[in-house]
Design an enzyme around this catalytic site. Sequence first.
Site, PDB file in Angstrom:
ATOM      1  N   ASP A  65      21.104  32.309 -19.007  1.00 44.57           N
ATOM      2  CA  ASP A  65      20.537  31.612 -17.850  1.00 44.57           C
ATOM      3  C   ASP A  65      21.673  31.035 -17.032  1.00 44.57           C
ATOM      4  O   ASP A  65      22.793  30.898 -17.500  1.00 44.57           O
ATOM      5  CB  ASP A  65      19.604  30.484 -18.312  1.00 44.57           C
ATOM      6  CG  ASP A  65      18.924  29.799 -17.131  1.00 44.57           C
ATOM      7  OD1 ASP A  65      18.268  30.501 -16.338  1.00 44.57           O
ATOM      8  OD2 ASP A  65      19.067  28.570 -16.976  1.00 44.57           O
ATOM      9  N   SER A  66      21.336  30.674 -15.790  1.00 48.68           N
ATOM     10  CA  SER A  66      22.328  30.041 -14.928  1.00 48.68           C
ATOM     11  C   SER A  66      22.651  28.628 -15.394  1.00 48.68           C
ATOM     12  O   SER A  66      23.617  28.033 -14.927  1.00 48.68           O
ATOM     13  CB  SER A  66      21.788  29.987 -13.502  1.00 48.68           C
ATOM     14  OG  SER A  66      20.617  29.184 -13.466  1.00 48.68           O
ATOM     15  N   HIS A  71      13.781  26.599 -14.566  1.00 51.92           N
ATOM     16  CA  HIS A  71      14.021  25.157 -14.541  1.00 51.92           C
ATOM     17  C   HIS A  71      12.742  24.354 -14.272  1.00 51.92           C
ATOM     18  O   HIS A  71      12.649  23.192 -14.634  1.00 51.92           O
ATOM     19  CB  HIS A  71      15.024  24.788 -13.434  1.00 51.92           C
ATOM     20  CG  HIS A  71      16.439  25.129 -13.772  1.00 51.92           C
ATOM     21  ND1 HIS A  71      16.907  26.419 -13.760  1.00 51.92           N
ATOM     22  CD2 HIS A  71      17.495  24.347 -14.124  1.00 51.92           C
ATOM     23  CE1 HIS A  71      18.210  26.414 -14.081  1.00 51.92           C
ATOM     24  NE2 HIS A  71      18.580  25.171 -14.309  1.00 51.92           N
ATOM     25  N   CYS A 113      10.870  29.986 -11.668  1.00 51.53           N
ATOM     26  CA  CYS A 113      12.237  29.546 -11.968  1.00 51.53           C
ATOM     27  C   CYS A 113      12.124  28.806 -13.286  1.00 51.53           C
ATOM     28  O   CYS A 113      11.250  27.942 -13.444  1.00 51.53           O
ATOM     29  CB  CYS A 113      12.758  28.623 -10.872  1.00 51.53           C
ATOM     30  SG  CYS A 113      14.348  27.867 -11.295  1.00 51.53           S
ATOM     31  N   GLU A 160      19.036  20.002 -13.351  1.00 50.88           N
ATOM     32  CA  GLU A 160      20.356  20.109 -13.981  1.00 50.88           C
ATOM     33  C   GLU A 160      21.021  18.743 -14.128  1.00 50.88           C
ATOM     34  O   GLU A 160      21.821  18.520 -15.020  1.00 50.88           O
ATOM     35  CB  GLU A 160      21.276  21.056 -13.189  1.00 50.88           C
ATOM     36  CG  GLU A 160      20.943  22.543 -13.348  1.00 50.88           C
ATOM     37  CD  GLU A 160      21.340  23.149 -14.708  1.00 50.88           C
ATOM     38  OE1 GLU A 160      22.309  22.667 -15.322  1.00 50.88           O
ATOM     39  OE2 GLU A 160      20.653  24.092 -15.151  1.00 50.88           O
ATOM     40  N   CYS A 203      16.755  33.764 -16.278  1.00 53.70           N
ATOM     41  CA  CYS A 203      16.951  33.256 -14.911  1.00 53.70           C
ATOM     42  C   CYS A 203      16.212  34.211 -13.962  1.00 53.70           C
ATOM     43  O   CYS A 203      16.462  35.418 -13.973  1.00 53.70           O
ATOM     44  CB  CYS A 203      18.447  33.256 -14.618  1.00 53.70           C
ATOM     45  SG  CYS A 203      18.859  32.894 -12.906  1.00 53.70           S
TER      46      CYS A 203
END
Lengths: 264, 264
Positions: free
Chosen positions: A9-10, A185, A183, A151, A72
Amino acid sequence: MKQPIGIIDSGVGGLTVAKEIMRQLPNENIVYLGDTARCPYGPRSSEEVKTFTWELTRFLLTKEMKMLIIACNTATAVVLDEIRNELPIPVLGVISPGARAAIKKTVNHRIGVIGTEGTIRSKAYEMALKQINRRTVVHSLACPKFVPLVESGEYAGSLTERIVSETLQHFNNKRLDSLILGCTHYPLLEPIIRRVMGEEVEIISSGEETAREASVILSHLHLLNTSEEAPNHQFFTTGSKEIFKKIASEWLQITSPNVNRITL
Amino acid sequence: MKQPIGIIDSGVGGLTVAKEIMRQLPNENIVYLGDTARCPYGPRSSEEVKTFTWELTRFLLTKEMKMLIIACNTATAVVLDEIRNELPIPVLGVISPGARAAIKKTVNHRIGVIGTEGTIRSKAYEMALKQINRRTVVHSLACPKFVPLVESGEYAGSLTERIVSETLQHFNNKRLDSLILGCTHYPLLEPIIRRVMGEEVEIISSGEETAREASVILSHLHLLNTSEEAPNHQFFTTGSKEIFKKIASEWLQITSPNVNRITL
């Protein structure tokens, strides 16, 4: 097969996939790599996303994984097909599972998708949804403010609540009955998103659905881990080990996750 | 790939799988065979179920299907592995999909399973659930009265309500949070089952979940139908064409389904 499932993942977003793998496939080992130092991928060019995702993939190939999950959405949209064609193991992205789950749940065929600029620009969800059912009406929205909130660990509180609420006003009067969190996240913002969208909208987490599909494919290929040993999870980040550790232990409810910092 | 998805069942129960395939994969063609004349399979010996299921399979092999779904739990429990090993196409049963969905949904890891005597006796769900998560507590119950009710078209009304309610009393005080409908006939009784079990219990329809997994596997193997033609569904029964037609048109909401009677 005891070999781990690889997840890239990013940043920390793919932990939502890892969490679901741990719940739905509790015998499996996981090796996770988050490219926190270069997160977010959403605003980057396709070429850059492609190069970075291949770097992550190559690192995990040294860990003898039996399956790779590109957790991601931005990377899935850009480079899934290419990586799938090159690797000898099954490679899963997060877009088809999210699309399939939305098609299963929707009644009025009006589906919303939120994601990064890169994911929305790629129209990958729209194509995946229409490929399954041409009648589907898709409303998409890029939410560039969401990933930085997550993040930085700011996934609750009044500022976050206000940003989410203002962003999602876009969907007023669109009569959606399902919203895809496009996404990985975003599930960390799910309680707020759910409040803002209201009870009548089904929230679909691509991550959760991807874990389900990983289970289907591993079982179909007879690759499930049948060993009785307790699983062993390894986490790698290109960014701050401390922040990653904090988010991983909160989100996965592990007291002391095995996190290492690496440079690619 | 335009070739149809084959579905076999002991009778009309597999129509719950067909319905979900039509909803989740609206471009796909279906060829269905229900062995209504010899239904139910539940109380039969394993040998008999094995012989009958192979007969159904051989008939559908003449229709050039690209995937076979054994939509009968009893047949899945007895003969899935054998048929899967022999056929050159992907073969899906209904037990693993139901088990996987229950594992995904449960919070307290206390899962109920209802099915025919054959399915419950085989302990196939228990094994599938425990293979994924050893901690799962499984309560199983054979409900031999349910299939005859459905096959005779009696899936509503006070008699049916009373039978379902009395049967499911078995689960009082078992603190289940999920109940697997481990027989593809049972979704036709779902409104009643849901009322009897109460809102806090998640009802999992193996049929619905099997359609989802068919979609995953077809997509993973690049076997989805991308043709723009309207799909064409064919139904075969070994029993009364009229009763089958009535149930199929009500349940699938097709005005005039293409039903033919055959002898095996």
